[in-house]
Design a protein around this motif. Sequence first.
Motif, short mmCIF file in Angstrom:
data_model
loop_
_atom_site.label_atom_id
_atom_site.label_comp_id
_atom_site.label_asym_id
_atom_site.label_seq_id
_atom_site.Cartn_x
_atom_site.Cartn_y
_atom_site.Cartn_z
N GLU A 134 6.13 44.53 -25.43
CA GLU A 134 7.25 43.61 -25.69
C GLU A 134 7.18 43.07 -27.11
N GLN A 135 5.99 42.78 -27.59
CA GLN A 135 5.84 42.30 -28.97
C GLN A 135 6.22 43.39 -29.97
N ARG A 136 5.91 44.64 -29.64
CA ARG A 136 6.30 45.75 -30.53
C ARG A 136 7.82 45.90 -30.57
N ARG A 137 8.44 45.73 -29.42
CA ARG A 137 9.91 45.80 -29.40
C ARG A 137 10.51 44.69 -30.25
N MET A 138 9.89 43.51 -30.20
CA MET A 138 10.37 42.40 -31.02
C MET A 138 10.31 42.75 -32.51
N ILE A 139 9.21 43.35 -32.92
CA ILE A 139 9.07 43.76 -34.33
C ILE A 139 10.11 44.82 -34.67
N ALA A 140 10.31 45.79 -33.76
CA ALA A 140 11.27 46.87 -34.02
C ALA A 140 12.69 46.33 -34.13
N ARG A 141 13.02 45.35 -33.29
CA ARG A 141 14.38 44.79 -33.35
C ARG A 141 14.60 43.99 -34.63
N GLU A 142 13.56 43.30 -35.08
CA GLU A 142 13.70 42.54 -36.33
C GLU A 142 13.90 43.45 -37.53
N LEU A 143 13.33 44.65 -37.46
CA LEU A 143 13.42 45.58 -38.59
C LEU A 143 14.64 46.49 -38.49
N LYS A 144 15.49 46.27 -37.54
CA LYS A 144 16.67 47.11 -37.37
C LYS A 144 17.53 47.07 -38.63
N GLY A 145 17.93 48.25 -39.09
CA GLY A 145 18.72 48.37 -40.30
C GLY A 145 17.91 48.59 -41.56
N GLU A 146 16.58 48.55 -41.45
CA GLU A 146 15.72 48.70 -42.63
C GLU A 146 14.83 49.94 -42.57
N TYR A 147 14.98 50.75 -41.55
CA TYR A 147 14.03 51.85 -41.36
C TYR A 147 14.16 52.93 -42.43
N LYS A 148 15.34 53.17 -42.90
CA LYS A 148 15.51 54.17 -43.96
C LYS A 148 14.79 53.72 -45.24
N VAL A 149 14.95 52.43 -45.57
CA VAL A 149 14.29 51.89 -46.77
C VAL A 149 12.77 51.88 -46.57
N LEU A 150 12.34 51.53 -45.37
CA LEU A 150 10.90 51.51 -45.09
C LEU A 150 10.30 52.92 -45.19
N ALA A 151 11.04 53.92 -44.74
CA ALA A 151 10.54 55.29 -44.79
C ALA A 151 10.35 55.77 -46.22
N GLU A 152 11.10 55.21 -47.14
CA GLU A 152 11.01 55.61 -48.54
C GLU A 152 9.95 54.83 -49.31
N GLY A 153 9.33 53.86 -48.67
CA GLY A 153 8.31 53.06 -49.33
C GLY A 153 6.95 53.74 -49.31
N LYS A 154 6.17 53.49 -50.36
CA LYS A 154 4.87 54.14 -50.47
C LYS A 154 3.90 53.66 -49.40
N TYR A 155 4.01 52.39 -49.03
CA TYR A 155 3.11 51.81 -48.02
C TYR A 155 3.82 51.53 -46.71
N SER A 156 5.08 51.18 -46.78
CA SER A 156 5.80 50.81 -45.56
C SER A 156 6.07 51.99 -44.65
N LYS A 157 5.99 53.22 -45.18
CA LYS A 157 6.22 54.39 -44.33
C LYS A 157 5.17 54.48 -43.23
N PHE A 158 3.96 53.97 -43.50
CA PHE A 158 2.92 54.01 -42.48
C PHE A 158 3.22 53.04 -41.34
N LEU A 159 3.99 52.00 -41.63
CA LEU A 159 4.40 51.07 -40.58
C LEU A 159 5.29 51.78 -39.57
N ILE A 160 6.22 52.61 -40.05
CA ILE A 160 7.09 53.36 -39.14
C ILE A 160 6.26 54.33 -38.30
N ALA A 161 5.30 54.98 -38.93
CA ALA A 161 4.45 55.91 -38.19
C ALA A 161 3.69 55.19 -37.07
N LYS A 162 3.16 54.02 -37.38
CA LYS A 162 2.43 53.25 -36.37
C LYS A 162 3.37 52.76 -35.28
N LEU A 163 4.58 52.40 -35.65
CA LEU A 163 5.54 51.85 -34.68
C LEU A 163 5.98 52.92 -33.68
#
Length: 723
Positions: A209-238
């Motif tokens: 449930e906490q992971r879903r909360m994080i995913a919902r807060e990041l909604k709309g930012e996943y494309k930008v996160l995927a292009e980040g040098k460090y933030s792309k690993f956050l998507i992989a973990k998620l």
Amino acid sequence: MAGIKRKSVVPSAAESKTKTKKAKVEKPTSKRDSKHEVKPLKKSKKVQEESSEDFDDSDSSEQENGTHDFQADEDEDEDMSDADSGEGEELETTKQDGKAHKRKDEQKSKTNAPDSKLSELNSNNSREAHAKQKALAKERKAAKPNADIIERTKKLWEKLRLKSHIEKDERKKLVKELFEIITGRVKDFVFKHDSVRVIQTAIKYSTMEQRRMIARELKGEYKVLAEGKYSKFLIAKLVEKGDPEIRDLVITEFYGHVKRMINHPEAAWIVDDIYRQIATQEQKNRLLREWYGPEFSIKGLAIQGTDSGELSVILAESPEKRKPVMSYLENQINSLIQKKLTGFTMLHDAMLQYFLVCEPGTEQANDFLEHLKPDPTLKEGEEADNVDLLKNLAFTKSGSRLMSLCFAYGTAKDRKIFLRPYKDTIETMAYDVHAHHVLLAALAVTDDTKLSSKSIYSELLPSNDTLPEKVINMVNDARARTVLLYPFAADAKWLLDDNTRERLAELYTIRQKTSKKDPNTRLQEIAKNIEPQLLSAITARAADFASFSFGLQFMGEVLVGAPEVEPSKRKEALAEVARLSQSILDAALPASAGDNKATSHGKNMLKTLVQGGKFDPSTKKVVPVEPALGFAVLFWNEIKSNVVDWATGQGSFVIVALTEAENFDKKDEVLKALKKAKKQLEAAANPTGGQEVEAKSKNQKKGDKAPVTIRGNAGARILLEKL
């Protein structure tokens, strides 16, 4: 007057002193003066001889003249005076040198004093400067938004990331405290290289449930996160720790941006990993369709017609789209290959779809094959640009199928060129779930069996002491075993899985038009090329092969296959198997103790070797090999003393095969030994209690448990009929 000697006049003491006293020469005080000192000229030999002659001609001696003692005394005085003057001069020079050194030391100390003070001042200044820089950096860091919060979370992260030093309850408290801070502020953390690690740790130790909360807060930012040098690993973990809801939130934001993201240096790997491992088949189709043209990339546009990702289905519905779609797809493929981004599964899927749509033999298909082929003009040691592409293709599902089709549709020269880049990766390919299909394709369609055997099996079967160990490892592996035994058992169900059979069936259909050699002839030639190495491995490690079921099947196939090759080596291997026959039957070898499967496969192998050939299901007969193996004689010599135990036990059908074997001259001897133990055979064929059980089963009522039937030895019954 002649003959009268003149008296020499004795000089006075004063005159002699003035005449004989040498001129005092001052010694140079410096090296420079000594260098320029004028040295006295040496007399030549002629002058010395003349002077000596003049001296000899003199009529008076030194004693007569009274000059000998006087000159000696003068010389001694002069020597002493010279020595005294030399010592005095040396003392003077040493004193002067000492004073000079003292003066220099004093000057150095005077000059070093201000230097040391300056260095101390400089060091103090540098320390102060560093301290000021640190203070300024802290001030700037503190001035940034959310600096205090980020600092707090980083301290929590420092504790949480330690795996072995924190107890479970304490970790829960830390995670709870961390989520109290980041809830509602996740976006403030994910775009910074240091604070994004905090969110990754929070995802790791959080609930779903906490992971879903994080995913919902990041909604709309996943494309930008995927292009980040460090933030792309956050998507992989998620997506790794998430559920289908999180997966759908992430992937849907990639729709419409596949072309840009697959060419992005950071986002490309995340998109491809999600496509390969996380996405559903429907999502894969949607992502792959964006390779076919801009009309498939418009977000929100309803899909018209099929939603399949197969290009052949799309073009079958809309043939008019063929030219623009193929052109767009070709440009996409070429752009990635030119950038040497050849490891993406999406790229391999797109290439396969392109090739499947091309009609074989057309210019489009031939051009595609030409682009894939490495440059044949390169010398040994040089590597073509697309070698990495060919290697990467072999290790994915679509890529391995594409390479298999390239072997099938290619010419003899093309197949040789396609095999060359895999020379140093053959062993790795043999153990891979997808890449071993490429090796099977090369073996199945290449007419030049020397080329295929040398290119593939020379890497798998080295000619050194490691050969037996390598063969055992390959036989133990499901994929490598297929490559090793394909020439001997190309159609065996126990060897090939459904996927491999389907892939080979596709190639068999194509090779009818592209290959000239008969399939059976091709397999026999390959088997002959590798038979000697396999026989050597069996002879060296027969007990190890006999200790597991696949090893027994391997020995059975190899010993029966290509009997005309290396008869002496084959005889050694057969003798070793015959020696181990009792252990094989009892599964008494260390690695197979109590293994019923090993016993079953062992009986089948021994039966096949005794019969001297394989059983043909179509004719329902054993087809003996030529020349004959001669295993029956070796086997009989080993089990002669306990043939009754074999006939009444698990090996009864091996004895039946022995009595039916062709080219076995000692059948009468076997039957004679069995006649002596006829009672034991009857007891084994019809055990006591068997008839009573049959009678009870007839009178059994409905619903009662079926009695345990005691069956006799079927092999023993057949042997009784032969007696």
